[in-house]
Design a protein around this motif. Structure first.
Motif, PDB file in Angstrom:
ATOM      1  N   PRO A  54       8.782  -3.463  11.483  1.00 19.56           N
ATOM      2  CA  PRO A  54       8.677  -4.540  10.496  1.00 19.56           C
ATOM      3  C   PRO A  54       8.670  -4.004   9.073  1.00 19.56           C
ATOM      4  O   PRO A  54       8.011  -3.011   8.770  1.00 19.56           O
ATOM      5  CB  PRO A  54       7.338  -5.205  10.819  1.00 19.56           C
ATOM      6  CG  PRO A  54       7.086  -4.862  12.241  1.00 19.56           C
ATOM      7  CD  PRO A  54       7.709  -3.521  12.461  1.00 19.56           C
ATOM      8  N   GLY A  55       9.408  -4.642   8.196  1.00 22.58           N
ATOM      9  CA  GLY A  55       9.463  -4.236   6.804  1.00 22.58           C
ATOM     10  C   GLY A  55      10.135  -2.894   6.595  1.00 22.58           C
ATOM     11  O   GLY A  55       9.961  -2.282   5.544  1.00 22.58           O
ATOM     12  N   GLN A  58       8.004   0.396   5.567  1.00 21.22           N
ATOM     13  CA  GLN A  58       7.613   0.716   4.197  1.00 21.22           C
ATOM     14  C   GLN A  58       6.229   0.185   3.843  1.00 21.22           C
ATOM     15  O   GLN A  58       5.639   0.604   2.856  1.00 21.22           O
ATOM     16  CB  GLN A  58       8.642   0.142   3.212  1.00 21.22           C
ATOM     17  CG  GLN A  58      10.032   0.701   3.419  1.00 21.22           C
ATOM     18  CD  GLN A  58      10.066   2.209   3.292  1.00 21.22           C
ATOM     19  OE1 GLN A  58       9.679   2.757   2.263  1.00 21.22           O
ATOM     20  NE2 GLN A  58      10.507   2.881   4.344  1.00 21.22           N
ATOM     21  N   HIS A  59       5.699  -0.741   4.629  1.00 22.63           N
ATOM     22  CA  HIS A  59       4.390  -1.346   4.341  1.00 22.63           C
ATOM     23  C   HIS A  59       3.510  -1.147   5.574  1.00 22.63           C
ATOM     24  O   HIS A  59       3.596  -1.885   6.547  1.00 22.63           O
ATOM     25  CB  HIS A  59       4.558  -2.830   4.022  1.00 22.63           C
ATOM     26  CG  HIS A  59       5.602  -3.073   2.974  1.00 22.63           C
ATOM     27  ND1 HIS A  59       5.366  -2.834   1.643  1.00 22.63           N
ATOM     28  CD2 HIS A  59       6.886  -3.495   3.066  1.00 22.63           C
ATOM     29  CE1 HIS A  59       6.457  -3.116   0.955  1.00 22.63           C
ATOM     30  NE2 HIS A  59       7.392  -3.514   1.801  1.00 22.63           N
ATOM     31  N   TYR A  60       2.651  -0.134   5.524  1.00 20.54           N
ATOM     32  CA  TYR A  60       1.863   0.296   6.680  1.00 20.54           C
ATOM     33  C   TYR A  60       0.388   0.325   6.316  1.00 20.54           C
ATOM     34  O   TYR A  60       0.010   0.872   5.278  1.00 20.54           O
ATOM     35  CB  TYR A  60       2.337   1.695   7.106  1.00 20.54           C
ATOM     36  CG  TYR A  60       1.626   2.269   8.302  1.00 20.54           C
ATOM     37  CD1 TYR A  60       1.860   1.779   9.569  1.00 20.54           C
ATOM     38  CD2 TYR A  60       0.737   3.327   8.161  1.00 20.54           C
ATOM     39  CE1 TYR A  60       1.230   2.325  10.683  1.00 20.54           C
ATOM     40  CE2 TYR A  60       0.105   3.880   9.247  1.00 20.54           C
ATOM     41  CZ  TYR A  60       0.358   3.375  10.515  1.00 20.54           C
ATOM     42  OH  TYR A  60      -0.267   3.909  11.605  1.00 20.54           O
ATOM     43  N   CYS A  61      -0.445  -0.269   7.158  1.00 20.82           N
ATOM     44  CA  CYS A  61      -1.899  -0.185   6.976  1.00 20.82           C
ATOM     45  C   CYS A  61      -2.392   1.004   7.790  1.00 20.82           C
ATOM     46  O   CYS A  61      -2.307   1.011   9.018  1.00 20.82           O
ATOM     47  CB  CYS A  61      -2.584  -1.466   7.435  1.00 20.82           C
ATOM     48  SG  CYS A  61      -4.381  -1.382   7.278  1.00 20.82           S
ATOM     49  N   ILE A  69       5.628  -6.923   6.906  1.00 22.87           N
ATOM     50  CA  ILE A  69       6.967  -7.268   6.432  1.00 22.87           C
ATOM     51  C   ILE A  69       7.147  -6.932   4.964  1.00 22.87           C
ATOM     52  O   ILE A  69       8.175  -6.424   4.554  1.00 22.87           O
ATOM     53  CB  ILE A  69       7.239  -8.759   6.692  1.00 22.87           C
ATOM     54  CG1 ILE A  69       7.343  -8.989   8.185  1.00 22.87           C
ATOM     55  CG2 ILE A  69       8.500  -9.205   5.997  1.00 22.87           C
ATOM     56  CD1 ILE A  69       7.506 -10.422   8.579  1.00 22.87           C
ATOM     57  N   GLY A  70       6.142  -7.220   4.149  1.00 19.23           N
ATOM     58  CA  GLY A  70       6.280  -6.976   2.720  1.00 19.23           C
ATOM     59  C   GLY A  70       4.967  -6.590   2.077  1.00 19.23           C
ATOM     60  O   GLY A  70       3.906  -6.558   2.714  1.00 19.23           O
ATOM     61  N   ALA A  71       5.035  -6.302   0.778  1.00 20.47           N
ATOM     62  CA  ALA A  71       3.841  -5.890   0.032  1.00 20.47           C
ATOM     63  C   ALA A  71       2.829  -7.035  -0.046  1.00 20.47           C
ATOM     64  O   ALA A  71       1.619  -6.804  -0.006  1.00 20.47           O
ATOM     65  CB  ALA A  71       4.233  -5.424  -1.361  1.00 20.47           C
ATOM     66  N   ARG A  72       3.328  -8.253  -0.139  1.00 15.33           N
ATOM     67  CA  ARG A  72       2.427  -9.415  -0.223  1.00 15.33           C
ATOM     68  C   ARG A  72       1.637  -9.569   1.078  1.00 15.33           C
ATOM     69  O   ARG A  72       0.437  -9.806   1.057  1.00 15.33           O
ATOM     70  CB  ARG A  72       3.264 -10.661  -0.517  1.00 15.33           C
ATOM     71  CG  ARG A  72       2.510 -11.952  -0.492  1.00 15.33           C
ATOM     72  CD  ARG A  72       1.597 -12.060  -1.693  1.00 15.33           C
ATOM     73  NE  ARG A  72       0.786 -13.235  -1.611  1.00 15.33           N
ATOM     74  CZ  ARG A  72       0.723 -14.150  -2.556  1.00 15.33           C
ATOM     75  NH1 ARG A  72       1.419 -13.998  -3.652  1.00 15.33           N
ATOM     76  NH2 ARG A  72      -0.040 -15.187  -2.409  1.00 15.33           N
ATOM     77  N   ALA A  73       2.308  -9.430   2.209  1.00 16.33           N
ATOM     78  CA  ALA A  73       1.631  -9.532   3.505  1.00 16.33           C
ATOM     79  C   ALA A  73       0.601  -8.412   3.665  1.00 16.33           C
ATOM     80  O   ALA A  73      -0.491  -8.634   4.191  1.00 16.33           O
ATOM     81  CB  ALA A  73       2.646  -9.475   4.635  1.00 16.33           C
ATOM     82  N   LEU A  74       0.929  -7.220   3.178  1.00 17.16           N
ATOM     83  CA  LEU A  74       0.006  -6.093   3.267  1.00 17.16           C
ATOM     84  C   LEU A  74      -1.221  -6.318   2.386  1.00 17.16           C
ATOM     85  O   LEU A  74      -2.354  -6.089   2.810  1.00 17.16           O
ATOM     86  CB  LEU A  74       0.709  -4.796   2.877  1.00 17.16           C
ATOM     87  CG  LEU A  74      -0.109  -3.514   2.948  1.00 17.16           C
ATOM     88  CD1 LEU A  74      -0.564  -3.251   4.380  1.00 17.16           C
ATOM     89  CD2 LEU A  74       0.693  -2.346   2.440  1.00 17.16           C
ATOM     90  N   SER A  75      -1.010  -6.814   1.172  1.00 20.80           N
ATOM     91  CA  SER A  75      -2.156  -7.053   0.286  1.00 20.80           C
ATOM     92  C   SER A  75      -3.023  -8.196   0.807  1.00 20.80           C
ATOM     93  O   SER A  75      -4.247  -8.169   0.659  1.00 20.80           O
ATOM     94  CB  SER A  75      -1.689  -7.328  -1.140  1.00 20.80           C
ATOM     95  OG  SER A  75      -0.934  -8.511  -1.184  1.00 20.80           O
ATOM     96  N   ASP A  76      -2.416  -9.207   1.435  1.00 17.01           N
ATOM     97  CA  ASP A  76      -3.204 -10.275   2.060  1.00 17.01           C
ATOM     98  C   ASP A  76      -3.998  -9.733   3.244  1.00 17.01           C
ATOM     99  O   ASP A  76      -5.128 -10.160   3.492  1.00 17.01           O
ATOM    100  CB  ASP A  76      -2.297 -11.414   2.520  1.00 17.01           C
ATOM    101  CG  ASP A  76      -1.747 -12.219   1.360  1.00 17.01           C
ATOM    102  OD1 ASP A  76      -2.278 -12.096   0.230  1.00 17.01           O
ATOM    103  OD2 ASP A  76      -0.772 -12.976   1.580  1.00 17.01           O
TER     104      ASP A  76
END
Length: 136
Positions: A54-55, A58-61, A69-76
């Motif tokens: 997904p993404g 590039q956006h991994y916790c 999927i994206g930076a917004r989903a990661l920050s949420d």
């Protein structure tokens, strides 16, 4: 009155239970602590583009071992309750072989230490937090 029949509808579904139990298995806390070491963390946070994840990976916790999927989903996700619970659980010292031997009676009990764990910063957040340098 007749006898009440006892239903055994869920007898023998052990393979199904095992399938569902291991379907969303994530890394254990000691594996995550290993990933949080500086060299390993840099490699995981700056992965090459991979379209199978997904993404594009590039956006991994790092703490929850999940891709977004994206930076917004990661920050949420960083503001969510499951992430905060994972951070709190990771604050305990990882389980080790020495601790297992002490639990088996080969040593004295030592209280586990706490480890400081902070939520990782995203690239966009890190760039926004950098101080603005005055021109010379």
């Amino acid at each position: 009155m007749g006898r009440v029949r006892r239903k055994k509808m869920h007898k023998g579904d052990k393979p199904l239970k095992e399938k569902y139990r291991t379907k969303r298995r994530t890394k254990d806390f000691d594996e995550i602590h290993e990933d949080m070491k500086p060299g390993n963390a840099d490699a995981l946070l700056n992965q090459d583009l991979d379209y199978d994840k997904p993404g594009g990976a590039q956006h991994y916790c790092l703490h929850c071992t999940k891709y977004f999927i994206g930076a917004r989903a990661l920050s949420d996700h960083f503001k969510s309750k499951p992430h905060k619970r994972r951070i709190k659980a990771l604050q305990m010292e990882p389980y080790s072989q020495e601790e297992a031997e002490r639990a088996a009676g080969m040593g004295s009990y030592i209280v586990p230490k706490t480890v400081e764990v902070k939520t990782q910063g995203t690239k966009e957040v890190m760039e926004a937090e950098e101080p603005v340098k005055e021109g010379t």
